[in-house]
Every structure is written in C-alpha cells, then in structure tokens.
Design an enzyme around this catalytic site. Structure first.
Site, short mmCIF file in Angstrom:
data_model
loop_
_atom_site.label_atom_id
_atom_site.label_comp_id
_atom_site.label_asym_id
_atom_site.label_seq_id
_atom_site.Cartn_x
_atom_site.Cartn_y
_atom_site.Cartn_z
N HIS A 77 0.15 31.37 2.94
CA HIS A 77 0.42 30.88 1.59
C HIS A 77 1.83 31.29 1.17
CE1 HIS A 77 0.13 31.09 -2.90
NE2 HIS A 77 -0.35 29.89 -2.67
N HIS A 103 0.39 24.10 -9.84
CA HIS A 103 -0.88 23.68 -9.27
C HIS A 103 -1.39 22.36 -9.84
CE1 HIS A 103 -1.47 28.17 -8.26
NE2 HIS A 103 -0.99 27.52 -7.23
N ARG A 177 12.01 31.27 -20.84
CA ARG A 177 11.62 31.36 -19.43
C ARG A 177 10.49 32.36 -19.29
NH1 ARG A 177 9.52 30.75 -15.09
NH2 ARG A 177 10.54 30.99 -13.05
N CYS A 234 19.17 31.86 -17.21
CA CYS A 234 18.19 31.84 -16.13
C CYS A 234 18.92 31.68 -14.81
CB CYS A 234 17.21 30.68 -16.34
SG CYS A 234 16.00 30.52 -15.02
N TYR A 375 14.62 35.71 -6.72
CA TYR A 375 15.91 35.97 -7.37
C TYR A 375 16.87 36.66 -6.41
CZ TYR A 375 13.38 34.47 -11.46
OH TYR A 375 12.62 33.73 -12.34
#
Length: 534
Positions: A77, A103, A177, A234, A375
């Site tokens: 996964h 999802h 965010r 972001c 990140y």
C-alpha cells in the site's frame, strides 16, 4: 483462510501485486461498486470478517456492501501497511472517513473492487454505515470565496483575483491546508508540553527534568507578545503547473496555496529559555545539531498526531518563530490552529504545525510520516515503487526557493486588439528570510522583459519573511495585436520570474523542478490571455 488474488492493483496512487482468484472461486464483474450486492460472490457476516485480522488467517475488511481481502495488497500500500491494517477484521468506513478525498475517486473505488471476495450481510452493512461517525462533522464554517479542492479533509486556496490586493491576507480568505479533521480544543483546558527527548540527557548534561507545561493563559501572561509578518506557503503550491508537465500525486493546487498574515504570540526562543535550554548553544549547534519537534493535536484514525521538526540551527537563527495565538490582530481561528500554532517564518508551511500540543528537543528529526516520508524532494527517476531505494538522497524541505505568480489577469482573459499592454499583478516570495530583488515579466516568450513595481515589506535584511506584491503593465507583441485586429484570435502567454536578494532566480522550465509529488513547483509562471478583434 484468505482468498489469493492474481491481478496487479493500483490503488491510492501506488502499485500493489495482490493475487486474484482461486481455482475454485473465479471472480468476475470486478467493476461492480461497493454499494451493490454481487450475486456471484458469497455473503459473510461481520463475525466472519472479524476472524480474518492476522496474516495467518488472512486480513479482511468490509466496506459498504462488500468484503475485501487486503492480505497481500496491504504490504505494498502506498501509505504503508500499518494504517490500513488497523481496519483488518472490521469496517473501513471510520478509517476512510478521515481520507475521503483520495478514497472517493472513481479509480480508487474501481481498484478496490478488484480485492473483493464477498458481500457483507445487508443488515450489518447498514449498521456499519450508521455507526461510522463523521469525524469532520465539527469542522468550522468556511468562507464561500475559498477555492475548495477537498472537503474531508478540508483544503482550499485563496481566491487568486484578490490574493495580491493586500499585504495581509484577510483571515477568512487565508488558504487552508489540513491533513485530518480540525480538533476541538477547549482554550481553558489547553496545555502545551515542552520536553527534552535527547538520549544524552537533559539540557546542559544534567538529569534535571526540564519538562514544562504551559496553558494559553500562561503563554499570554508570562511571555512578551511579539508580532511577525510572515508568509506561509503550502509545499505543493502551484502543483497544477507540475501536472501540466507530467502527473504528480497530491492536491492540484493553483497559485493560491499561499497567504500572508501578521502573527502574534510568544517567541519560541523565550519559551525554550524558560524551560532551561541554552538557546544560543542550540542555534550554533554546539556539540552537534539538535532538532526541535512540533506535535499537533490533530490525529489520524490510529491516534497518531501530525508532526514535524526543524533543525535548531535553522529554527533559532533569529527570534522570528512564534507560538501564535493571534492572526491579523484577532484570536487565532480554529482552521488555522487555535488556540496555539507554531509559525516558522521562511520555512515551508508543513513545519508550522497547527493546534500545537507539544514541543520536543531531540537528537533526531521528527519520526512523523510527514517528516520522514513526505515533504521531501527525491532524486530524478524516483517513483512510488522505488522510493525506498532513494530515501538516503531525500532531504526534508525547510527553507523554500524563490517563487512568483501572476494573480491578475486570470487565464483566458480577453483583451481588445487595441490594447498596447496588459496590466498584471501578483506576488513573489523567497524563503530563509530572503527578500525580492526584482520581478520580470514578458509577453513575447522571454525575448524582452518588463520590470515590475515592487511593494516590498519593511523588514530587516535577512529577515524578510513576508511576500512582495508587485504590479506591471506588460507590453503586448505588435504582431499578435495586428493579427487580432484582422479578426484572428491570438493567444499570448504572459510570463513572470523573480530574483531574490541573494540573486537566486526561478528556473525557466517546469521539467527542471518536476518531482513525483509536485512539491516546490517554482518555475516561471505563465498566464494565457486572448487578444480579439474590437
């Protein structure tokens, strides 16, 4: 025992080699949605699903009307097996509620069906749906002008048409965010823990316990309030430009995942000194680098909080990092981390942890997923399949490169052929306290450039943590105007690039900065406008 499955499954952005179908139970009609009962599959009770919660017995989950075998898929996964296997033997609904945006995609749901081995008894499917509390139900209301990319978790950018209208972004329009639901924190019961997690002992080599706990009232009363104007961006801002070059994984941010505010609160330096730390020694990395970890009060389905960290030598280079409880002169709102958030100016926004619950001085960086696995910029050629092989070359992002964008005009703006120039406005920003030296614009592919008028913030050299807004009238190509005047619509791309005060310049091509996550998209920004006959 679990049913072996024999298809390659790409679910949630990664590839997984799960095995499809056994000799005695062929699976067909794999495209049927999870909300439907499939006549070709057996029916299982929740008790039967619960018996399959280990690798030995097989790891099954239920979702809506379906029962699924994750035994082999979980090991590959994209997010690792730990989180997904928390649902083994039970229902997925409470876990997927935390990550509704990825999802909910049709492709994800179709791939899920490839793992389906049966139906869940209908009375129990209904009960699972009813018992799946919505963890986002208590999220705060938001301004309708925000450009929403996902609602669960909530992620939205500032509207580009007003983004560069003021140095301080109005709080309701500040980009949002989130990785998880917004926690509900009682200000009266709030407590921030500051602790020493270093293996070599406490600060100064003593055994003294330097853990302190601070209420919001103490933060306000015991420490001088300071204000710092700082831009937060972001790390995925402008990912949409990267996606135009090649697909990446993440929110398809435009130019609005960046905003500026005046943050009020206690200096981090003051708080660490009150806890007994030698801040100057930490800033100079005497005895080796230490890291300051930040832990939020927002948690995932497993109860793990959002976390991040910054090396102390970078974090404490000046007094700008603040434990903010005010934003633009008002109490910090829930969406932006109330009652207290960390603000680390000049560093990518992922390190400015919201709903701050703990600060820890440690020998190593945060062990959080968002520090160790996300990140980061991975080397060229890295994919999600070979990411583990490249991790030694992937360094967590801290200071951000120079960036700029055009906010007005917007793409597709139409101008008459008589217009000699196009008025443009936008922002420029560079991390690490670097100011903006120059902003250039071109409407002829970079053959000629026009310098913008800059609205520089009044900050000390090396401590410029707020963006620079700019405006310019950019001359339009004479040939394009002539063709438009003859009735032919002409597309003209207006380009912008910025140079910071250490002479770092944005790269020209998106391909030069492209990576699989679409992070730090800082190439020249362009906006297409259309010249038309008047």
């Amino acid at each position: 025992a679990s049913t072996a499955r024999a298809e390659t499954v790409a679910w949630g952005g990664g590839a997984a080699g799960a095995q499809e179908g056994s000799a005695d139970a062929p699976r067909k009609n794999v495209s049927a949605p999870s909300s439907q009962v499939r006549a070709d599959l057996p029916t299982y009770s929740a008790a039967e699903v619960a018996q399959h919660s280990s690798p030995e017995a097989g790891q099954w989950v239920s979702y809506q009307q379906g029962v699924y075998d994750f035994t082999q898929f979980a090991q590959q996964h994209p997010g690792g097996p730990e989180k997904i296997l928390l649902a083994a033997g039970g229902a997925l609904e409470p876990f997927w509620a935390l990550y509704a945006a990825p999802h909910a995609k049709a492709a994800t749901m179709a791939q899920l069906e490839k793992l389906r081995i049966g139906n869940l008894r209908q009375d129990e499917a209904a009960r699972a749906a009813a018992e799946a509390d919505d963890p986002y139900a208590a999220d705060p209301p938001r301004h309708p002008a925000l450009v929403v990319h996902s609602s669960k978790p909530f992620n939205a950018e500032s509207p580009r048409s007003v983004l560069a209208d003021a140095a301080a972004t109005p709080t309701p329009l500040f980009f949002v965010r989130h990785h998880m639901p917004v926690p509900e924190v009682d200000e009266g019961e709030y407590e921030l823990e500051v602790r020493d997690g270093r293996a070599a002992g406490k600060a100064g080599g003593s055994d003294e316990d330097r853990t302190i706990k601070l209420s919001l009232e103490r933060l306000r009363a015991d420490f001088p309030k300071v204000e710092v104007a700082a831009t937060l961006q972001c790390t995925g801002n402008r990912r949409s430009s990267s996606n135009e070059h090649a697909p990446t994984k993440g929110i398809n941010w435009g130019v609005g995942a960046i905003s500026n505010a005046v943050w009020g609160g206690a200096r981090l330096r003051d708080v660490l000194e009150a806890a007994g730390y030698d801040v100057e020694a930490m800033a100079r990395a005497e005895g080796g680098e230490v890291h300051v970890r930040f832990e939020g009060l927002d948690t995932d389905a497993a109860g793990d909080p959002y976390g991040s960290s910054v090396p102390a030598s970078r974090l404490l280079r000046d007094g700008s990092p603040v434990l903010a409880y005010e934003m633009n002169g008002e109490p910090l709102p829930r969406d932006h981390g109330a009652p207290v958030r960390m603000v680390v100016p000049g560093v990518t926004g992922a390190r400015s942890v919201k709903w701050l619950g703990a600060i820890e001085v440690a020998d190593e960086e945060s062990t959080s997923f968002w520090q160790r696995q996300d990140y980061k910029i991975y080397p060229p050629g890295t994919t999600f399949a070979n990411k583990k092989d490249k991790e030694e070359h992937a360094i967590p992002i801290q200071d951000t490169p120079v960036q700029s964008a055009i906010t007005t005009p917007t793409p597709g703006t139409r101008l008459g052929a008589r217009a000699e120039s196009v008025p443009c406005v936008g922002y420029a920003f560079s991390g690490g306290g670097r100011g903006i030296l120059r902003v250039d614009l071109s409407a002829d592919g970079g053959e000629t450039w026009t310098q913008a008028v800059l609205q520089r913030p009044e900050m000390l050299e090396g401590r410029t943590y707020a963006w620079t807004l700019w405006h310019a009238d950019v001359p339009l190509p004479v040939e394009a105007r002539a063709r438009a005047a003859e009735g032919q619509e002409e597309k003209v791309e207006v380009l912008v690039r910025a140079i910071d005060d250490e002479h770092n310049m944005q790269p020209k091509d998106t391909g030069d900065v492209w990576n699989m996550r679409g992070l730090l998209t800082t190439s020249w920004h362009g906006v297409d406008i259309v010249l038309v006959e008047e």
